[in-house]
Design an enzyme around this catalytic site. Structure first.
Site, PDB file in Angstrom:
ATOM      1  N   HIS A   7      14.545  13.613 -15.941  1.00  0.00           N
ATOM      2  CA  HIS A   7      13.953  14.850 -15.425  1.00  0.00           C
ATOM      3  C   HIS A   7      12.573  14.601 -14.808  1.00  0.00           C
ATOM      4  O   HIS A   7      11.648  14.183 -15.502  1.00  0.00           O
ATOM      5  CB  HIS A   7      13.832  15.839 -16.598  1.00  0.00           C
ATOM      6  CG  HIS A   7      13.304  17.170 -16.229  1.00  0.00           C
ATOM      7  ND1 HIS A   7      12.149  17.689 -16.778  1.00  0.00           N
ATOM      8  CD2 HIS A   7      13.763  18.118 -15.368  1.00  0.00           C
ATOM      9  CE1 HIS A   7      11.935  18.889 -16.294  1.00  0.00           C
ATOM     10  NE2 HIS A   7      12.896  19.170 -15.428  1.00  0.00           N
ATOM     11  N   ARG A   8      12.462  14.831 -13.517  1.00  0.00           N
ATOM     12  CA  ARG A   8      11.228  14.519 -12.752  1.00  0.00           C
ATOM     13  C   ARG A   8      10.907  13.029 -12.900  1.00  0.00           C
ATOM     14  O   ARG A   8       9.741  12.634 -12.920  1.00  0.00           O
ATOM     15  CB  ARG A   8      10.040  15.375 -13.203  1.00  0.00           C
ATOM     16  CG  ARG A   8      10.358  16.863 -13.300  1.00  0.00           C
ATOM     17  CD  ARG A   8       9.147  17.685 -13.731  1.00  0.00           C
ATOM     18  NE  ARG A   8       9.547  19.043 -14.095  1.00  0.00           N
ATOM     19  CZ  ARG A   8       8.750  19.972 -14.576  1.00  0.00           C
ATOM     20  NH1 ARG A   8       7.461  19.721 -14.716  1.00  0.00           N
ATOM     21  NH2 ARG A   8       9.188  21.167 -14.891  1.00  0.00           N
ATOM     22  N   GLU A  34      16.456  13.458 -11.668  1.00  0.00           N
ATOM     23  CA  GLU A  34      16.318  14.830 -11.209  1.00  0.00           C
ATOM     24  C   GLU A  34      14.951  14.900 -10.576  1.00  0.00           C
ATOM     25  O   GLU A  34      13.978  14.342 -11.124  1.00  0.00           O
ATOM     26  CB  GLU A  34      16.416  15.804 -12.391  1.00  0.00           C
ATOM     27  CG  GLU A  34      16.444  17.283 -12.008  1.00  0.00           C
ATOM     28  CD  GLU A  34      15.094  17.972 -11.939  1.00  0.00           C
ATOM     29  OE1 GLU A  34      15.057  19.157 -11.599  1.00  0.00           O
ATOM     30  OE2 GLU A  34      14.059  17.330 -12.217  1.00  0.00           O
ATOM     31  N   ASP A  36      12.230  17.464  -7.740  1.00  0.00           N
ATOM     32  CA  ASP A  36      12.012  18.781  -7.130  1.00  0.00           C
ATOM     33  C   ASP A  36      11.417  18.610  -5.735  1.00  0.00           C
ATOM     34  O   ASP A  36      10.588  17.722  -5.522  1.00  0.00           O
ATOM     35  CB  ASP A  36      11.006  19.579  -7.973  1.00  0.00           C
ATOM     36  CG  ASP A  36      11.405  19.635  -9.431  1.00  0.00           C
ATOM     37  OD1 ASP A  36      12.317  20.396  -9.758  1.00  0.00           O
ATOM     38  OD2 ASP A  36      10.814  18.889 -10.242  1.00  0.00           O
ATOM     39  N   HIS A  49       6.982  19.544  -8.025  1.00  0.00           N
ATOM     40  CA  HIS A  49       7.615  20.669  -8.715  1.00  0.00           C
ATOM     41  C   HIS A  49       7.061  22.030  -8.288  1.00  0.00           C
ATOM     42  O   HIS A  49       7.811  22.965  -8.016  1.00  0.00           O
ATOM     43  CB  HIS A  49       7.430  20.494 -10.225  1.00  0.00           C
ATOM     44  CG  HIS A  49       8.069  21.576 -11.041  1.00  0.00           C
ATOM     45  ND1 HIS A  49       7.435  22.768 -11.323  1.00  0.00           N
ATOM     46  CD2 HIS A  49       9.294  21.660 -11.608  1.00  0.00           C
ATOM     47  CE1 HIS A  49       8.234  23.523 -12.047  1.00  0.00           C
ATOM     48  NE2 HIS A  49       9.371  22.877 -12.237  1.00  0.00           N
ATOM     49  N   GLU A 106      16.501  19.181  -6.730  1.00  0.00           N
ATOM     50  CA  GLU A 106      16.366  20.618  -6.968  1.00  0.00           C
ATOM     51  C   GLU A 106      15.534  21.244  -5.856  1.00  0.00           C
ATOM     52  O   GLU A 106      14.351  20.922  -5.702  1.00  0.00           O
ATOM     53  CB  GLU A 106      15.724  20.916  -8.337  1.00  0.00           C
ATOM     54  CG  GLU A 106      15.705  22.418  -8.555  1.00  0.00           C
ATOM     55  CD  GLU A 106      14.918  22.889  -9.751  1.00  0.00           C
ATOM     56  OE1 GLU A 106      14.581  22.090 -10.644  1.00  0.00           O
ATOM     57  OE2 GLU A 106      14.620  24.100  -9.779  1.00  0.00           O
ATOM     58  N   LYS A 108      13.251  23.763  -4.480  1.00  0.00           N
ATOM     59  CA  LYS A 108      12.312  24.746  -5.039  1.00  0.00           C
ATOM     60  C   LYS A 108      11.989  25.793  -3.971  1.00  0.00           C
ATOM     61  O   LYS A 108      10.852  25.887  -3.495  1.00  0.00           O
ATOM     62  CB  LYS A 108      11.037  24.018  -5.502  1.00  0.00           C
ATOM     63  CG  LYS A 108      11.228  23.252  -6.808  1.00  0.00           C
ATOM     64  CD  LYS A 108      11.424  24.176  -7.988  1.00  0.00           C
ATOM     65  CE  LYS A 108      11.447  23.443  -9.327  1.00  0.00           C
ATOM     66  NZ  LYS A 108      11.977  24.275 -10.397  1.00  0.00           N
ATOM     67  N   ASP A 226      13.541  14.382 -20.217  1.00  0.00           N
ATOM     68  CA  ASP A 226      12.266  13.761 -19.836  1.00  0.00           C
ATOM     69  C   ASP A 226      12.193  12.313 -20.294  1.00  0.00           C
ATOM     70  O   ASP A 226      11.389  11.539 -19.788  1.00  0.00           O
ATOM     71  CB  ASP A 226      11.090  14.506 -20.513  1.00  0.00           C
ATOM     72  CG  ASP A 226      10.911  15.921 -19.991  1.00  0.00           C
ATOM     73  OD1 ASP A 226      11.276  16.181 -18.830  1.00  0.00           O
ATOM     74  OD2 ASP A 226      10.399  16.770 -20.754  1.00  0.00           O
TER      75      ASP A 226
HETATM   76  O1  G3P Z   1      16.871  20.890 -12.840  1.00  0.00           O
HETATM   77  C1  G3P Z   1      16.643  21.323 -14.123  1.00  0.00           C
HETATM   78  C2  G3P Z   1      15.214  21.704 -14.368  1.00  0.00           C
HETATM   79  O2  G3P Z   1      14.392  20.775 -13.740  1.00  0.00           O
HETATM   80  C3  G3P Z   1      14.870  23.096 -13.915  1.00  0.00           C
HETATM   81  O3  G3P Z   1      13.600  23.518 -14.327  1.00  0.00           O
HETATM   82  O4  G3P Z   1      11.224  23.975 -13.986  1.00  0.00           O
HETATM   83  O5  G3P Z   1      11.902  21.746 -14.810  1.00  0.00           O
HETATM   84  O6  G3P Z   1      12.348  22.414 -12.455  1.00  0.00           O
HETATM   85  P1  G3P Z   1      12.225  22.880 -13.883  1.00  0.00           P
HETATM   86 CA    CA Z   2      13.488  20.591 -11.639  1.00  0.00          CA
END
Ligand code: G3P
Ligand code: CA
Length: 242
Positions: A7-8, A34, A36, A49, A106, A108, A226
């Site tokens: 994640h990120r 993942e 953004d 993000h 993702e 945004k 994460d």
């Molecule tokens: O893609 C899942 C998750 O990343 C969505 O929430 O705020 O971390 O981008 P956020």
């Molecule tokens: Ca995200």
């Protein structure tokens, strides 16, 4: 085997959405990333993000008001003096060409619509021949549907904050091959039924051991975490099971 998406990037230990965090996720053994994306004033797709650079960099202001060359001067590794710029999506794609990672982009574009963002991303995906390794997700389901209409060959997945009724029916109705629910908003039963109906389930953001175990145990398609190293360590306990 449940795939592990960082994640990120490996954001538990490295500055989120930086090339370093992506490289470290790959080194740790993640199956995918993942990340953004937002759009600069001169329409470069960048990996960050928030709509503003304030939280994650030493700068201030909206991404949409900054030129790419100025945004590149900011340090996305705020807690350290070691410079880590905000990556361009093309830069990440260039690096993805050197490995086999999957990548969940993702969009945004819920607060700022970023007209033309979908077209630009799809063009880049084709340019770097990454069609089979990318999943486009968003909380903006109109954007997901639009992406699918432009490029049905690229997988899409709506993001959910709340549980919805029969998510596989909804996904199928918009051409999405996956769903990305908040992990606490989906039951084991619904995960299993969604997968049985041919839809991938990749819950986010799963960091606690007990929650990781739950998803490995039910053979969920993937999870977004994460800490890919921690998730990999726990997944090992499930690898030998039938
Ligand atoms: O893609 C899942 C998750 O990343 C969505 O929430 O705020 O971390 O981008 P956020
Ligand atoms: Ca995200």
């Amino acid at each position: 085997m449940t795939q592990i998406f960082a994640h990120r990037g490996y954001s538990a230990s490295f500055a989120e959405n930086t090339l370093r965090a992506f490289i470290e996720a790959e080194k740790a053994g993640a199956d995918g990333l993942e990340l953004d994306v937002q759009l600069t004033k001169d329409r470069e797709i960048v990996v960050i993000h928030d709509e503003k650079v304030d939280r994650t960099t030493n700068g201030t202001g909206f991404v949409k008001n900054l030129l790419y060359k100025d945004l590149r001067k900011l340090n996305a590794n705020k807690k350290s003096s070691k410079m880590e710029p905000i990556p361009a999506l093309s830069e990440v794609f260039e690096w993805l060409s050197t490995n086999k990672l999957l990548c969940n982009i993702e969009l945004k574009n819920g607060l700022i619509p970023y007209k033309g963002m979908e077209e630009k991303i799809i063009q880049l995906i084709h340019q770097y021949q990454l069609v089979d390794r990318i999943i486009i997700s968003s909380f903006n389901h109109y954007s997901i549907v639009y992406s699918y209409s432009l490029a049905p060959e690229i997988e899409t997945a709506p993001l959910f904050l709340e549980g919805i009724y029969m998510p596989w029916v909804y996904s199928q109705s918009i051409g999405a091959k996956g769903i990305h629910p908040k992990f606490s908003a989906i039951s084991d039963e619904i995960i299993k039924r969604t997968i049985e109906n041919g839809i991938a389930v990749r819950p986010y953001t799963v960091n606690k051991e007990v929650d990781l175990q739950r998803l490995f145990n039910i053979k969920c398609t993937a999870l977004i975490t994460d800490d890919p190293a921690k998730a990999l360590k726990i997944r090992k306990q499930y690898e030998k099971r039938p």
